[in-house]
Each structure stands twice: as structure tokens, then as C-alpha cells.
Design an enzyme around this catalytic site. Sequence first.
Site, PDB file in Angstrom:
ATOM      1  N   MET A 192       0.842  -1.195   0.000  1.00 13.20           N
ATOM      2  CA  MET A 192       0.000   0.000   0.000  1.00 13.20           C
ATOM      3  C   MET A 192       0.885   1.255   0.000  1.00 13.20           C
ATOM      4  SD  MET A 192      -3.447  -0.866   2.047  1.00 13.20           S
ATOM      5  CE  MET A 192      -2.809  -0.584   3.688  1.00 13.20           C
ATOM      6  N   GLU A 234      11.898  -0.361   4.811  1.00 12.89           N
ATOM      7  CA  GLU A 234      12.800  -1.512   4.663  1.00 12.89           C
ATOM      8  C   GLU A 234      12.046  -2.847   4.650  1.00 12.89           C
ATOM      9  OE1 GLU A 234      15.999  -2.345   3.971  1.00 12.89           O
ATOM     10  OE2 GLU A 234      16.205  -0.249   3.403  1.00 12.89           O
ATOM     11  N   GLY A 235      10.909  -2.926   5.333  1.00 10.29           N
ATOM     12  CA  GLY A 235      10.126  -4.169   5.304  1.00 10.29           C
ATOM     13  C   GLY A 235       9.689  -4.487   3.880  1.00 10.29           C
ATOM     14  N   HIS A 236       9.107  -3.486   3.202  1.00 10.48           N
ATOM     15  CA  HIS A 236       8.698  -3.677   1.804  1.00 10.48           C
ATOM     16  C   HIS A 236       9.922  -3.956   0.926  1.00 10.48           C
ATOM     17  CE1 HIS A 236       5.564  -0.650   3.268  1.00 10.48           C
ATOM     18  NE2 HIS A 236       4.817  -1.674   2.914  1.00 10.48           N
ATOM     19  N   GLN A 258     -10.233  -2.314   2.423  1.00  8.12           N
ATOM     20  CA  GLN A 258      -9.712  -3.007   3.605  1.00  8.12           C
ATOM     21  C   GLN A 258      -9.586  -2.077   4.811  1.00  8.12           C
ATOM     22  OE1 GLN A 258      -5.964  -4.088   1.493  1.00  8.12           O
ATOM     23  NE2 GLN A 258      -4.991  -3.776   3.478  1.00  8.12           N
ATOM     24  N   GLY A 271       4.997 -10.252   3.924  1.00 10.78           N
ATOM     25  CA  GLY A 271       5.798 -10.148   5.144  1.00 10.78           C
ATOM     26  C   GLY A 271       5.124 -10.868   6.307  1.00 10.78           C
ATOM     27  N   LYS A 300       5.000  -9.940   9.165  1.00 10.09           N
ATOM     28  CA  LYS A 300       4.395  -8.991  10.106  1.00 10.09           C
ATOM     29  C   LYS A 300       2.868  -9.126  10.097  1.00 10.09           C
ATOM     30  CE  LYS A 300       3.815  -4.234  11.179  1.00 10.09           C
ATOM     31  NZ  LYS A 300       2.785  -3.805  10.219  1.00 10.09           N
ATOM     32  N   ASP A 301       2.311  -9.302   8.891  1.00 13.56           N
ATOM     33  CA  ASP A 301       0.858  -9.463   8.781  1.00 13.56           C
ATOM     34  C   ASP A 301       0.550 -10.961   8.734  1.00 13.56           C
ATOM     35  OD1 ASP A 301      -0.306  -6.546   8.076  1.00 13.56           O
ATOM     36  OD2 ASP A 301       1.709  -6.797   7.287  1.00 13.56           O
TER      37      ASP A 301
HETATM   38  P1  AMP Z   1       1.467  -2.888   3.531  1.00 13.02           P
HETATM   39  O1  AMP Z   1       1.998  -1.880   2.578  1.00 13.02           O
HETATM   40  O2  AMP Z   1       1.528  -2.467   4.956  1.00 13.02           O
HETATM   41  O3  AMP Z   1       0.137  -3.461   3.108  1.00 13.02           O
HETATM   42  O4  AMP Z   1       2.470  -4.110   3.475  1.00 13.02           O
HETATM   43  C1  AMP Z   1       2.830  -4.706   2.252  1.00 13.02           C
HETATM   44  C2  AMP Z   1       3.623  -5.945   2.530  1.00 13.02           C
HETATM   45  O5  AMP Z   1       4.789  -5.600   3.257  1.00 13.02           O
HETATM   46  C3  AMP Z   1       2.855  -6.967   3.387  1.00 13.02           C
HETATM   47  O6  AMP Z   1       3.115  -8.268   2.896  1.00 13.02           O
HETATM   48  C4  AMP Z   1       3.454  -6.762   4.751  1.00 13.02           C
HETATM   49  O7  AMP Z   1       3.398  -7.915   5.561  1.00 13.02           O
HETATM   50  C5  AMP Z   1       4.882  -6.427   4.396  1.00 13.02           C
HETATM   51  N1  AMP Z   1       5.512  -5.727   5.512  1.00 13.02           N
HETATM   52  C6  AMP Z   1       5.061  -4.615   6.146  1.00 13.02           C
HETATM   53  N2  AMP Z   1       5.866  -4.299   7.182  1.00 13.02           N
HETATM   54  C7  AMP Z   1       6.840  -5.243   7.210  1.00 13.02           C
HETATM   55  C8  AMP Z   1       7.969  -5.477   8.056  1.00 13.02           C
HETATM   56  N3  AMP Z   1       8.263  -4.679   9.080  1.00 13.02           N
HETATM   57  N4  AMP Z   1       8.741  -6.538   7.786  1.00 13.02           N
HETATM   58  C9  AMP Z   1       8.455  -7.371   6.739  1.00 13.02           C
HETATM   59  N5  AMP Z   1       7.415  -7.196   5.909  1.00 13.02           N
HETATM   60  C10 AMP Z   1       6.619  -6.153   6.134  1.00 13.02           C
END
Ligand code: AMP
Length: 276
Positions: free
Chosen positions: A26, A31-33, A57, A143, A145-146
Site C-alpha cells: 500500500m 525496509e520491510g517492503h 480493507q 511479510g 508482520k501481517d
Molecule cells: P502494507 O503496505 O503495509 O500493506 O504491506 C505490504 C507488505 O509488506 C505486506 O506483505 C506486509 O506484511 C509487508 N511488511 C510490512 N511491514 C513489514 C515489516 N516490518 N517486515 C516485513 N514485511 C513487512
Amino acid sequence: MKIIDQVAAVRAAVAGSPRVGLVPTMGALHEGHLSLIRAARRSCDLVVVWLFVNPTQFNDAADLDAYPRDQERDAALAADAGADILFAPGVETVYPAGFASTVSVAGLSEILEGAHRPGHFAGVTTVVAKMLNMLRPQVAFFGAKDAQQVALIRRMVTDLNIDTEIEVLPIVRESDGLALSSRNVLLTAQDRQRATALFRGLSAARQRVVDGERDAAVLTGVVAAALAQANITADYVSVVDPATFEPIKTVTEPALIALAARVGSTRLIDNIEVTP
Ligand code: AMP
């Protein structure tokens, strides 16, 4: 890196690539992304980053309004991490007039996060089903995390015979343990400090498992105590089966301790694996 916003154009761009890797996000990339994009780069011929703040969502309009957005910055970061395509469709492209279908996973979508955010997971599984159909990637990266989202997507892909491998990468954390999240920028300096209690609590509970504790109620109590010290009340803290998210009473197999908590006006989630 190409930036594309139309479905036909992105389909044409991925056609013929033997191994397409999709990284759904989103935006507000961190760094996670980027760890997901880099992993995709290592194992795929073509890496597509999906950038879409999916309105369906969000169960809270204020949360959707406050969600950080900066496509230019995201494009630069995605390109740098190795993306070939940034697919950033508009809301009207993903949900054209007349859109009426929902993909939902019974049971798993109604507990924990699902119970606290009604409709959230149906929004997630519907948009993920759409993106997997639009792009038909060989592999999609998520990730840990979710974690509940991962369990739901695995269930959906199995149930609907979707031919995409699901790869899950570890949680990327700040040096003080806070899990990276696009929402962290919304924390005040003081709340940012308090938020370290989430990982502190989860780590303390994991240590208790290492030391021999097996009672889930004791473990959730350890987490709740760490949160209480920082004046944080959790929406939930639960020891669950990583695949079904069913609560566990006694830890006899690898399990997940998952939590959600509001820190100031920002809701954060985190989890940790524990192995007896
Ligand atoms: P989001 O943009 O928050 O919907 O996340 C997109 C993807 O990035 C999802 O698969 C999340 O699980 C992953 N993600 C978000 N934060 C982290 C993190 N800290 N470490 C690893 N993956 C992450």
C-alpha cells in the site's frame, strides 16, 4: 522501472516472463517492503511492485484518510531495490462501476484482527485475488508482520486453485525492536518510544517459552504486563496456531504470539514465533 496504471498494459508488460514476482504494497515503502522487493529480485525474472491504498480493507475512514502516500518517493525506492514495474492503478481501475464481488475466507477472517476490524480481511482477500488474476505471477511475496493475512492468503490460494507460490519473509524491525510499519510515521515522539513495549513484551514471552513455560495464559500475561508498563492496552494478545490462528492453551508445537494495540491514535500489530 516502468510505472503503469492500466491492467491491459501491465498484463502486456509481464507476458512471456518465465518467473514473475509480485510484491503487493500500500506504498509508504520502508525496509520491510524493500526486503520483499529484494527477495523477488533475487529469484524472479520480472519484479512487479503493486502500489494501491485499497479502500475496501479500511474499516475506519479516518485511518484511510491519514494513511501516508508519496508515489514519487515510493517509485524511487522500488526502482532502487530492483523493481522492474511499479503498478499503481487508480481506485476506478481496481473497482470499476458495477463492481459487486467479494472473496472471503470463512472463520479465519473473523477472529483476532478480523474481529477488531470488521470487513478488513474480505477487502484484503478480494484485492489480492484480483491482483493474482490480473498478473498471474509465479510467486507473490508477503511479510510475516501481517501473519494472519498470510494465513488467509495461503488458505485462499489453496481453496481457489490459484497457481501462485506464496513466499513469506521475516519481520524487519528498527534497532529497538519496533516492527517497521507505514503507520509508524504517524506516532508522536513519545508514542514512538512507548511502542517499543510491543516487541519487549513479545520477546519476554518468547524467553519464557525458552525457559520452559508452556501455558498460553501465562505468556499472554507477560506481554500484557510489558504493555501495561507503557500504559498500552492491547486489542488482543493471543497465542495461536500459525496456520489456522486458532487459540492454543498449551504450547506443544511452534506457535505464534500475535497482538494488536493502539498507541496514541495509531493501531499497531506485531507477532513473534515461539518454539517449545
Ligand atoms: P502494507 O503496505 O503495509 O500493506 O504491506 C505490504 C507488505 O509488506 C505486506 O506483505 C506486509 O506484511 C509487508 N511488511 C510490512 N511491514 C513489514 C515489516 N516490518 N517486515 C516485513 N514485511 C513487512
